[in-house]
Design an enzyme around this catalytic site. Sequence first.
Site, mmCIF file in Angstrom:
data_model
loop_
_atom_site.group_PDB
_atom_site.id
_atom_site.type_symbol
_atom_site.label_atom_id
_atom_site.label_comp_id
_atom_site.label_asym_id
_atom_site.label_seq_id
_atom_site.Cartn_x
_atom_site.Cartn_y
_atom_site.Cartn_z
ATOM 1 N N ARG A 1 -22.912 33.508 -1.317
ATOM 2 C CA ARG A 1 -24.130 34.074 -1.897
ATOM 3 C C ARG A 1 -24.941 34.859 -0.874
ATOM 4 N NH1 ARG A 1 -25.055 28.681 -5.412
ATOM 5 N NH2 ARG A 1 -24.532 27.779 -3.416
ATOM 6 N N LYS B 1 -10.337 17.737 -4.357
ATOM 7 C CA LYS B 1 -10.968 16.575 -4.968
ATOM 8 C C LYS B 1 -12.450 16.540 -4.599
ATOM 9 C CE LYS B 1 -11.323 13.135 -1.698
ATOM 10 N NZ LYS B 1 -12.093 12.675 -0.928
ATOM 11 N N LYS C 1 0.381 15.838 4.698
ATOM 12 C CA LYS C 1 0.698 15.220 5.992
ATOM 13 C C LYS C 1 2.215 15.059 6.111
ATOM 14 C CE LYS C 1 -3.622 12.604 6.127
ATOM 15 N NZ LYS C 1 -4.360 12.693 7.360
ATOM 16 N N GLU D 1 -10.975 3.548 8.653
ATOM 17 C CA GLU D 1 -11.695 4.544 9.451
ATOM 18 C C GLU D 1 -12.789 3.851 10.255
ATOM 19 O OE1 GLU D 1 -12.188 8.553 7.463
ATOM 20 O OE2 GLU D 1 -12.588 7.162 5.833
ATOM 21 N N ASP E 1 -13.560 8.116 -3.480
ATOM 22 C CA ASP E 1 -13.313 8.937 -2.307
ATOM 23 C C ASP E 1 -11.864 8.815 -1.800
ATOM 24 O OD1 ASP E 1 -14.217 10.676 -0.221
ATOM 25 O OD2 ASP E 1 -14.259 8.969 1.157
ATOM 26 N N HIS F 1 -5.908 9.800 -2.514
ATOM 27 C CA HIS F 1 -4.962 9.584 -1.412
ATOM 28 C C HIS F 1 -4.124 8.309 -1.566
ATOM 29 C CE1 HIS F 1 -7.487 12.676 0.068
ATOM 30 N NE2 HIS F 1 -8.386 11.932 0.663
ATOM 31 N N LYS G 1 -14.796 2.315 5.613
ATOM 32 C CA LYS G 1 -15.448 2.995 6.737
ATOM 33 C C LYS G 1 -16.028 1.939 7.669
ATOM 34 C CE LYS G 1 -16.165 7.398 4.589
ATOM 35 N NZ LYS G 1 -15.123 8.219 5.225
ATOM 36 N N LYS H 1 -9.591 3.865 13.551
ATOM 37 C CA LYS H 1 -8.941 4.693 12.525
ATOM 38 C C LYS H 1 -7.449 4.381 12.552
ATOM 39 C CE LYS H 1 -8.464 9.413 10.826
ATOM 40 N NZ LYS H 1 -8.638 9.065 9.415
HETATM 41 C C1 BG6 Z 1 -11.368 12.547 2.705
HETATM 42 C C2 BG6 Z 1 -12.511 11.636 2.409
HETATM 43 O O1 BG6 Z 1 -10.722 12.920 1.517
HETATM 44 O O2 BG6 Z 1 -10.445 11.871 3.546
HETATM 45 C C3 BG6 Z 1 -13.191 11.175 3.691
HETATM 46 O O3 BG6 Z 1 -13.458 12.330 1.595
HETATM 47 C C4 BG6 Z 1 -12.171 10.562 4.619
HETATM 48 O O4 BG6 Z 1 -14.221 10.250 3.419
HETATM 49 C C5 BG6 Z 1 -10.989 11.488 4.805
HETATM 50 O O5 BG6 Z 1 -12.820 10.365 5.875
HETATM 51 C C6 BG6 Z 1 -9.886 10.797 5.579
HETATM 52 O O6 BG6 Z 1 -8.862 11.710 5.828
HETATM 53 P P1 BG6 Z 1 -7.912 11.554 7.096
HETATM 54 O O7 BG6 Z 1 -6.926 12.646 6.963
HETATM 55 O O8 BG6 Z 1 -8.800 11.676 8.307
HETATM 56 O O9 BG6 Z 1 -7.313 10.179 6.992
#
Ligand code: BG6
Length: 506
Positions: free
Chosen positions: A63, A167, A201, A235, A254, A259, A359, A364
Site C-alpha cells: 500500500r 497458514k 524441510k 521451542e 499454530d 505441521h 514454547k 528447540k
Molecule cells: C510457525 C509457527 O508456523 O512455525 C511458529 O507459527 C513456530 O510459532 C514456527 O515458531 C516453528 O517453525 P520451525 O521451522 O522453526 O520449527
Amino acid sequence: MAVFNYAESGATCLINGADLDPCTIVIFGATGDLAAKKLIPALLNLHGNRTLPRPCVIVGCGRTPLDDEGFRQRLQKNCPEETRQHALWDEFLQKVHYQAVRYDDPDDYQKLVTRLKEFDESAGTAGNRIFDLAVPPSLYPMIATRLGGAGLAEEAGSGWSRIVVEKPFGRDLASARQLDMVLHQSFTEQQIFRIDHYLAKETVQNVILLRFANALFEPLWNRNYIDYVGIVAAESVGVESRAGYYEEAGVIRDMFQNHLLQLLALIAMEPPSVYSAERVRDEKTKVFRSLRPFSGLDSGSMPVLGQYAKGVIDGAPVVGYRQESGVGPNSTTPTFAMMKVFIDNWRWNGVPFYLASGKRLPRKDTRMVIQFKGVPHSLFRDVLGEGISANRLTLGIFPEEEIQLSFQTKVPGPRICLRNRTLNFKYSDDVAGPKQVAYEKVLVDCIQGEQMFFWRQDGVELAWEFLDPILEICEACTLGNQGLETYRAGEWGPQSAGEWISRIMS
Ligand code: BG6
C-alpha cells in the site's frame, strides 16, 4: 557467499533455472517482515545458485507509495545482514521492482495488469505469474477476489497464474471453508498453493523416501512391531512479538492443525501407487479421515494443555506468557499441548501417536520417534535380566537433520554384556551443491507447478474437523481449573505431560 557452479557439479538432483518457465513473482505485502526476512533472501539465494528461471522478474506490491528505487532502498535497510552482504545482491536487486496497490482498489489492480504486461514484453516473462500473499490472512479473500476481477487468475492462452497463501487457513472448519470458497471464485485448486513450511524441510520430505524406497522398514512399520510414535516440536522461544496473532491462535492452531498433523500423515500413510502429488495427498487424506475423533473430556483423549509461567531459558530469566507484551493478564491461551492420537485403521490399530509442541521449553528440538516393541522373548534373561532396550528410529529435524537407529550390541570382552548403540546418518555429511532452505523449496515447487508438498483443501478441512471439538473445549479452559496447567519456562511442559515428553526426548 559462494555461488554454486552447476556446470562443474554434475549433480542430477539439482534444478537449473534455465529449465524452468520464465515468470514474474508478485509479492503482496512486500514492505512487510515476511518479504524482507524470508522471501527476498530466499529469492536471492535461488538467484545466486542459478535456480531462478531465466528470465524472472520480482514485483513487490504494497500500500505504501514507492518507486522501484525506493523499494530497493527499503530492502537494503530491512533484509538480513547476510542477504545484503551476498556477492550478487546488487545484481539481484535489478530484478526487483515495485508497484503500489491499495488492496481494495480495482483501478490499482488494472495498473498492476499493465505493469505485468510490460514486463512480459520487455523481459520475456511470458505471462506466467505467481502471486505470493505475504499479508495477514484476513486480506487473502480481498486480494484473491481483486486479482480475479482484474483477470489475473486467468490462464487461457496467456501463461499460468498461481496464488500462494500461508497458514492459518481459517481458524476452524467453517472459516476454512469460507476462505476456500472465496479463493475458488477466482482460482482453481491446481492454481492454489497452501504453504506449510514443514513440508519444505528436507528431513520431512525424506520420510516418504525412507519408508518406501527401502525394503527394510516397511515390513515392521505397523502395530505388530511399533509400540508408539512420538512427534515433538519443542521451542525455547516465547511468543516474541506475535502476541496479537498467538492470542487468537494458541498452540493447537499454530502447530497442530498444520505441521504436526502433516508429520503424522507422512509417518502413517499407506504407500501411494505412484509418487505424484495427487496420489500422495490422497493417502494423507485417508490418514486424516482415520483419526479417531475426540470423544469428550473424560475419555482420555483430552490433550494436556499448558501455559508457560516465568522461568529460566539458557541461564537467563524470562517472563511468563501472561506478562508478555500484548497478552492479557488473564489469558487462557495454551502455549503447550500434548495429544495422544489414534489412527483407526488396520495398520495402526492401538498404536498411540503422541504429538507435542510448546514454547519456552528447554531447547528447540523437532523430531519424530518410532519406538519399536521389545524382543518377544529374551534368551539373555539369565545373564542380563529382562532389561533389553527396544529399537528406536529417530528422524531428527532440528537441531540435527539426521536419522538415528538404536540397536543392541555386545560390549567387546569375555563376558556377555549388551550396550545400546546408534547408527547415525547426518544429512549435512552428504550434501551435493547448495542447501535449500524451506522458502527456496516452496518457491521453486510453485514455479514448477508441483503441489506434492502443499496442503490440499480436503486435508485442511479434515484437520479442522478433527481439531474443532478439541478447540471448543480448550477455549473454555481456565488456568488451574479444568484443562490448562502452568509450567515454568525452561521445563518440558506441565507435569502431566512430563513423563511422555522426557521419554521421547531422551
Ligand atoms: C510457525 C509457527 O508456523 O512455525 C511458529 O507459527 C513456530 O510459532 C514456527 O515458531 C516453528 O517453525 P520451525 O521451522 O522453526 O520449527
